[in-house]
Design a protein around this motif. Structure first.
Motif, PDB file in Angstrom:
ATOM      1  N   VAL A   1      -0.526   0.196 -26.915  1.00  0.00           N
ATOM      2  CA  VAL A   1      -0.053  -0.884 -26.189  1.00  0.00           C
ATOM      3  C   VAL A   1      -0.720  -1.209 -24.897  1.00  0.00           C
ATOM      4  O   VAL A   1      -0.718  -2.391 -24.463  1.00  0.00           O
ATOM      5  CB  VAL A   1       1.338  -0.743 -26.037  1.00  0.00           C
ATOM      6  N   ASP A   2      -0.940  -0.056 -23.917  1.00  0.00           N
ATOM      7  CA  ASP A   2      -1.674  -0.585 -22.702  1.00  0.00           C
ATOM      8  C   ASP A   2      -3.119  -0.957 -23.144  1.00  0.00           C
ATOM      9  O   ASP A   2      -3.363  -2.138 -22.156  1.00  0.00           O
ATOM     10  CB  ASP A   2      -1.916   0.888 -21.970  1.00  0.00           C
ATOM     11  N   ARG A   3      -3.866  -0.656 -24.034  1.00  0.00           N
ATOM     12  CA  ARG A   3      -5.174  -1.261 -24.282  1.00  0.00           C
ATOM     13  C   ARG A   3      -4.967  -2.704 -24.773  1.00  0.00           C
ATOM     14  O   ARG A   3      -5.767  -3.553 -24.263  1.00  0.00           O
ATOM     15  CB  ARG A   3      -5.803  -0.574 -25.326  1.00  0.00           C
ATOM     16  N   LEU A   4      -3.947  -2.889 -25.457  1.00  0.00           N
ATOM     17  CA  LEU A   4      -3.864  -4.266 -25.872  1.00  0.00           C
ATOM     18  C   LEU A   4      -3.460  -5.171 -24.838  1.00  0.00           C
ATOM     19  O   LEU A   4      -3.999  -6.547 -24.535  1.00  0.00           O
ATOM     20  CB  LEU A   4      -2.573  -4.330 -26.838  1.00  0.00           C
ATOM     21  N   LEU A   5      -2.380  -4.798 -23.891  1.00  0.00           N
ATOM     22  CA  LEU A   5      -2.372  -5.535 -22.797  1.00  0.00           C
ATOM     23  C   LEU A   5      -3.441  -5.717 -21.652  1.00  0.00           C
ATOM     24  O   LEU A   5      -3.307  -6.983 -21.222  1.00  0.00           O
ATOM     25  CB  LEU A   5      -1.221  -4.872 -21.844  1.00  0.00           C
ATOM     26  N   MET A   6      -4.242  -4.706 -21.799  1.00  0.00           N
ATOM     27  CA  MET A   6      -5.408  -4.844 -20.821  1.00  0.00           C
ATOM     28  C   MET A   6      -6.337  -6.031 -21.568  1.00  0.00           C
ATOM     29  O   MET A   6      -7.101  -6.906 -20.773  1.00  0.00           O
ATOM     30  CB  MET A   6      -6.365  -3.614 -20.920  1.00  0.00           C
ATOM     31  N   ALA A   7      -6.364  -5.914 -22.753  1.00  0.00           N
ATOM     32  CA  ALA A   7      -7.267  -7.151 -23.475  1.00  0.00           C
ATOM     33  C   ALA A   7      -6.642  -8.245 -23.389  1.00  0.00           C
ATOM     34  O   ALA A   7      -7.295  -9.305 -23.036  1.00  0.00           O
ATOM     35  CB  ALA A   7      -7.346  -6.669 -25.081  1.00  0.00           C
TER      36      ALA A   7
ATOM     37  N   SER B   1       0.772  -1.049  -0.044  1.00  0.00           N
ATOM     38  CA  SER B   1       0.054  -0.048   0.086  1.00  0.00           C
ATOM     39  C   SER B   1       0.721   1.068   0.005  1.00  0.00           C
ATOM     40  O   SER B   1       1.766   1.252   0.793  1.00  0.00           O
ATOM     41  CB  SER B   1      -0.844   0.065   1.168  1.00  0.00           C
ATOM     42  N   GLY B   2       0.296   2.153  -1.097  1.00  0.00           N
ATOM     43  CA  GLY B   2       1.149   3.440  -0.735  1.00  0.00           C
ATOM     44  C   GLY B   2       2.190   3.680  -1.628  1.00  0.00           C
ATOM     45  O   GLY B   2       2.273   4.716  -2.398  1.00  0.00           O
ATOM     46  N   TRP B   3       3.070   2.643  -1.704  1.00  0.00           N
ATOM     47  CA  TRP B   3       4.607   2.678  -2.468  1.00  0.00           C
ATOM     48  C   TRP B   3       4.628   1.734  -3.607  1.00  0.00           C
ATOM     49  O   TRP B   3       5.541   2.010  -4.694  1.00  0.00           O
ATOM     50  CB  TRP B   3       5.660   3.006  -1.774  1.00  0.00           C
ATOM     51  N   GLY B   4       3.745   0.531  -3.599  1.00  0.00           N
ATOM     52  CA  GLY B   4       4.143  -0.265  -4.366  1.00  0.00           C
ATOM     53  C   GLY B   4       3.697  -0.102  -5.780  1.00  0.00           C
ATOM     54  O   GLY B   4       2.821   0.735  -6.014  1.00  0.00           O
ATOM     55  N   PRO B   5       4.011  -1.068  -6.768  1.00  0.00           N
ATOM     56  CA  PRO B   5       3.511  -0.948  -8.114  1.00  0.00           C
ATOM     57  C   PRO B   5       2.026  -1.544  -8.180  1.00  0.00           C
ATOM     58  O   PRO B   5       1.434  -2.143  -7.430  1.00  0.00           O
ATOM     59  CB  PRO B   5       4.382  -2.004  -8.891  1.00  0.00           C
ATOM     60  N   THR B   6       1.406  -0.731  -9.285  1.00  0.00           N
ATOM     61  CA  THR B   6       0.049  -0.925  -9.365  1.00  0.00           C
ATOM     62  C   THR B   6      -0.335  -2.323 -10.116  1.00  0.00           C
ATOM     63  O   THR B   6      -1.287  -2.800 -10.133  1.00  0.00           O
ATOM     64  CB  THR B   6      -0.937   0.260 -10.149  1.00  0.00           C
ATOM     65  N   ALA B   7       0.635  -2.619 -11.185  1.00  0.00           N
ATOM     66  CA  ALA B   7       0.778  -3.937 -11.884  1.00  0.00           C
ATOM     67  C   ALA B   7       1.420  -5.221 -11.107  1.00  0.00           C
ATOM     68  O   ALA B   7       2.382  -4.639 -10.439  1.00  0.00           O
ATOM     69  CB  ALA B   7       1.227  -3.803 -13.153  1.00  0.00           C
TER      70      ALA B   7
ATOM     71  N   ARG C   1      -8.950  -2.278 -16.065  1.00  0.00           N
ATOM     72  CA  ARG C   1      -8.099  -1.365 -15.539  1.00  0.00           C
ATOM     73  C   ARG C   1      -7.080  -1.029 -15.740  1.00  0.00           C
ATOM     74  O   ARG C   1      -6.068  -1.900 -15.773  1.00  0.00           O
ATOM     75  CB  ARG C   1      -8.133  -1.773 -13.912  1.00  0.00           C
ATOM     76  N   ILE C   2      -6.651   0.084 -16.380  1.00  0.00           N
ATOM     77  CA  ILE C   2      -5.457   0.347 -17.061  1.00  0.00           C
ATOM     78  C   ILE C   2      -4.157   0.394 -15.738  1.00  0.00           C
ATOM     79  O   ILE C   2      -2.971  -0.104 -16.089  1.00  0.00           O
ATOM     80  CB  ILE C   2      -5.142   1.955 -17.850  1.00  0.00           C
ATOM     81  N   ALA C   3      -4.545   0.501 -14.719  1.00  0.00           N
ATOM     82  CA  ALA C   3      -3.515   0.717 -13.720  1.00  0.00           C
ATOM     83  C   ALA C   3      -2.938  -0.868 -13.382  1.00  0.00           C
ATOM     84  O   ALA C   3      -1.704  -1.244 -13.160  1.00  0.00           O
ATOM     85  CB  ALA C   3      -4.271   0.985 -12.288  1.00  0.00           C
ATOM     86  N   ASP C   4      -3.754  -2.115 -13.994  1.00  0.00           N
ATOM     87  CA  ASP C   4      -3.276  -3.318 -13.916  1.00  0.00           C
ATOM     88  C   ASP C   4      -2.051  -3.717 -14.790  1.00  0.00           C
ATOM     89  O   ASP C   4      -1.643  -4.776 -14.786  1.00  0.00           O
ATOM     90  CB  ASP C   4      -4.628  -4.444 -14.135  1.00  0.00           C
ATOM     91  N   VAL C   5      -2.051  -2.565 -15.719  1.00  0.00           N
ATOM     92  CA  VAL C   5      -0.682  -3.134 -16.631  1.00  0.00           C
ATOM     93  C   VAL C   5       0.385  -1.942 -16.786  1.00  0.00           C
ATOM     94  O   VAL C   5       1.250  -2.250 -17.452  1.00  0.00           O
ATOM     95  CB  VAL C   5      -1.265  -3.145 -18.124  1.00  0.00           C
TER      96      VAL C   5
ATOM     97  N   LEU D   1       3.909  -6.946 -15.861  1.00  0.00           N
ATOM     98  CA  LEU D   1       5.287  -6.304 -16.131  1.00  0.00           C
ATOM     99  C   LEU D   1       6.019  -7.197 -17.171  1.00  0.00           C
ATOM    100  O   LEU D   1       6.501  -6.958 -17.829  1.00  0.00           O
ATOM    101  CB  LEU D   1       6.000  -5.845 -14.729  1.00  0.00           C
ATOM    102  N   ARG D   2       5.931  -8.442 -16.868  1.00  0.00           N
ATOM    103  CA  ARG D   2       6.873  -9.394 -17.810  1.00  0.00           C
ATOM    104  C   ARG D   2       6.298  -9.598 -19.019  1.00  0.00           C
ATOM    105  O   ARG D   2       6.892  -9.562 -20.102  1.00  0.00           O
ATOM    106  CB  ARG D   2       7.010 -10.867 -17.058  1.00  0.00           C
TER     107      ARG D   2
END
Length: 325
Positions: free
Chosen positions: A301-307, A2-8, A313-317, A13-14
């Motif tokens: 690219v973010d939308r492709l990763l989301m799909a 919480s607070g400082w960590g990555p959202t994905a 949620r774009i935060a997930d990528v 990420l890989r």
């Protein structure tokens, strides 16, 4: 974290790293040159529905303007390279748009944009689908390509002709979708039908290439007049299920026509009380010098990763989204 960590998560990420590597391998095999162009420039995007960021440079300018505009796409710079004779080229990098933050949007995001000399939008739509299939394979997925015209899509699925229907007919076709009609024009109603009535029904196992859009939505595409006398923009959009992934054009090469379109954009922005970014004169000069016949496309690219990951949620990528950057 919480607070400082990555959202994905680590998987996302890989996967992003593998997609980036696959993109570069895809174009290396085809002899398309990777380039890097400036992130900020003297000119801004005049498109009425896009809000560009700007900043003030504090150092020595030697007479150049201090105000610079963060790119909303690398398009203008890439076309300057095309006019200089670089040939087929692409860029994979960050772009920036103000006012776009939330579940599916981030003010900075990754765009892949490329240009093919001597191609038209139909041929480029096919290559775009090939690239998406390469990416999907990394997640153990596939999708078949289907193509249709914008006009046929609306006729078949909504029972109306988007080029001939009245605004009242377009509004009625929205059904129970509640929209504040104030300030909306014909193209807004067509867009609402696409996003609220058509896209949600697109098959997730299909990539749908929709080509030949209304002339009023031409942006930087050339126009072609059909046998019925109606002009269409030689443009395509590629959807993976309900997700819009890419927007491509058979590129306009006429500098005078492009300037006139930019000036019309600025007039619309003025009517809305929006900022007036200066036109990119270097880009217009490149068109006047001579842009080769070509087609270009931008893919999110973010939308492709989301799909690929099945998330809305774009935060997930993103390693860190806007709220946690």
């Amino acid at each position: 974290m919480s607070g400082w960590g990555p959202t994905a998560g680590g998987e996302a990420l890989r996967l992003r790293a593998r997609v980036n590597a696959a993109v570069r391998a895809f174009f290396a095999e085809r002899g398309v040159l990777e380039v890097e162009t400036p992130v900020f420039s003297r000119g801004g995007n005049s498109e009425p529905n896009i809000a560009p960021f700007h900043l003030e440079f504090s150092g020595r300018t030697d007479g150049a303007p201090r105000t610079r505009w963060l790119r909303t796409s690398p398009e203008y710079a890439l076309k300057r390279l095309l006019a200089a004779g670089v040939g087929d080229c692409y860029e994979l990098g960050r772009v920036f748009r103000d006012g776009e933050a939330g579940g599916r949007h981030n003010p900075e995001f990754t765009m892949l944009e490329w240009y093919r000399v001597g191609w038209d939008h139909r041929r480029l739509a096919g290559e775009t689908a090939e690239l998406v299939r390469v990416a999907l394979a990394l997640a153990g997925r596939d999708a078949r390509l289907e193509e249709t015209t914008y006009r046929e899509l609306y006729r078949t699925r909504l029972g109306l002709d988007p080029f001939l229907a009245s605004e009242d007919e377009l509004r009625a076709a929205l059904g129970d979708v509640a929209v504040d009609p104030r300030g909306l024009v014909r193209d807004d109603w067509l867009d609402l039908l696409m996003t609220h009535r058509l896209q949600p029904g697109f098959d997730p196992a299909v990539m749908l290439a929709v080509h030949d859009w209304p002339a009023t939505q031409c942006a930087l595409a050339r126009l072609r007049r059909g046998d019925d006398g109606i002009a269409v923009a030689e443009r395509f959009e590629l959807y993976l299920g309900p997700v819009e992934l890419a927007n491509g054009y058979h590129e306009l090469t006429d500098a005078a026509e492009q300037r006139a379109r930019f000036e019309r954009d600025l007039a619309v922005r003025a009517g809305r009380g929006a900022m007036q970014p200066p036109l990119d004169e270097a880009f217009l000069a490149a068109l006047a010098h001579g842009l080769p016949e070509c087609a270009g496309v931008a893919l999110g690219v973010d939308r492709l990763l989301m799909a690929m990951l099945g998330t809305d949620r774009i935060a997930d990528v993103l390693a860190f989204d806007f709220a946690h950057g």
